[in-house]
Design an enzyme around this catalytic site. Sequence first.
Site, PDB file in Angstrom:
ATOM      1  NE  ARG A   2       8.674  -2.881  -6.414  1.00  0.00           N
ATOM      2  CZ  ARG A   2       8.317  -3.666  -7.421  1.00  0.00           C
ATOM      3  NH1 ARG A   2       9.260  -4.267  -8.148  1.00  0.00           N
ATOM      4  NH2 ARG A   2       7.052  -3.878  -7.714  1.00  0.00           N
ATOM      5  CG  HIS A   8     -15.564   4.998  17.064  1.00  0.00           C
ATOM      6  ND1 HIS A   8     -14.592   4.698  17.997  1.00  0.00           N
ATOM      7  CD2 HIS A   8     -16.155   6.144  17.495  1.00  0.00           C
ATOM      8  CE1 HIS A   8     -14.605   5.597  18.957  1.00  0.00           C
ATOM      9  NE2 HIS A   8     -15.540   6.496  18.673  1.00  0.00           N
ATOM     10  CD  GLN A  27      37.888  12.299  18.213  1.00  0.00           C
ATOM     11  OE1 GLN A  27      38.497  12.471  19.255  1.00  0.00           O
ATOM     12  NE2 GLN A  27      38.167  11.325  17.369  1.00  0.00           N
ATOM     13  CB  SER A  61      -5.943 -10.026  -9.027  1.00  0.00           C
ATOM     14  OG  SER A  61      -5.888 -11.399  -8.671  1.00  0.00           O
ATOM     15  CE  LYS A  85      -9.362  -7.789  -5.597  1.00  0.00           C
ATOM     16  NZ  LYS A  85      -8.415  -8.761  -5.016  1.00  0.00           N
TER      17      LYS A  85
END
Length: 440
Positions: free
Chosen positions: A4, A144, A215, A265, A271
């Site tokens: 995917r 903030h 190695q 949705s 949505k």
Amino acid sequence: MLERYSLPEMTRIWSEQFKLQTWFRIEILACEGRAKLGELDENIVKEFWAIEPKTFDEQRIKQIEAEVHHESVAFQMYIEELVNDKCHGIFHRGLTSSDVLDTCYNYQLKKSSDLLIAKLKNLAAEFKRLALEHKLTPCIGRSHGIHGEPITFGLKMLRAYAETQRNITRLEHAKKEISVGMISGAMGTYSTINPEVEKHVCKQMGLEPESISSQIVPRDRHAMYFTILGVVAATLERISIELRQLQITEIGEIQEPFSSGQKGSSAMPHKRNPIKLENVSGLSRLIQTHVSAALGNVSLWQERDMSHSSVERALAPDTTIALDFAIHRLTGILKGLVVNSQQMARNLEKLGGIVYSHRIMNTLTKKGVSKDDAYRMVQNNSFKAMESGYKLHEVLLWDKTILNWVSQDELADLFDLEFFQKEINGIYDRVLGPGNKDAD
């Protein structure tokens, strides 16, 4: 890596066939190097090149490995099945498995880096396009998560561009550090192989000889490389999170592409979820977790052990394939990004002009008010504006103490958006260079 999240070019680099082809090439180049030194008949080298299969028989190699329990030996035995008796015992002579495996591994990382750097350059180009297009598109800057002062959406994109450019430089350095090979034999002492063979193999593979191996190629190189990939992923996550925040319903300043037949949705038809940006965030987190594994691989026992092997079988393909996909996805999002400049303007004025408080405070201090008094005067009026719903300009006009220091006309001039854009050209010149394409 899950199919995917895999793109064909990067997946091919980490395919079994690509690995076997690279092993074969390294082995025959080593024979070629020995022939140049007169240690081997050149005709035997030609015979080896002649039997190179277009497709290696993975099933047969696995059958041999099931018996000998050694992947590299199984490959060597498989090749000997393809050649005549006079070539037996010549293939892999003087080498140890890590000569082939580590040189191949680093070659794959080098090839992966080429793809990632190209993808990052495409991503940077999209950030630059948006930065120029929205150079003077005003929006609110937040610290903030709270409204600070006016900036432009172009500045956000310009910062992302500059950060991506830094990551391109970092990855170019990481590519150079990882682009080494080794053909130094057991314990890395060259007791069974001439160093000139290593030089020949590395030159043909586009690698530099490791300055000193045990190695194996030292794993601090790989730790640095995957750390840089983690930094690149951190940038992708930062940007994807910010864009997701700007898509929150109450903010609504941008929108990731949403196709005509797409459904946001299964339950709520209205949505339009930022699933592509969330995908970038998730993959970026996954990539960052791989950094600690790469750092752990540095601490191998003395000249080598095998604890790194199982880690790297998943680490390299999963990290590079996931990062390749994440960069590709974010680039696609930017190509179709919907920028709602009207909503940005509405959000900018949402709190009635209190975002100009810093400039008002500075003006008062220039007039002779102490910094603390000026701060409190503007803070009190800002809070009144937020609580009352009036604009800050209106509230300040009601404050006689403020008007004792600043006239009404001066006060009106302080609410000027262009004040915050006066140095933008200089910022663009620093990032893009003087004379950059103007988007005014």
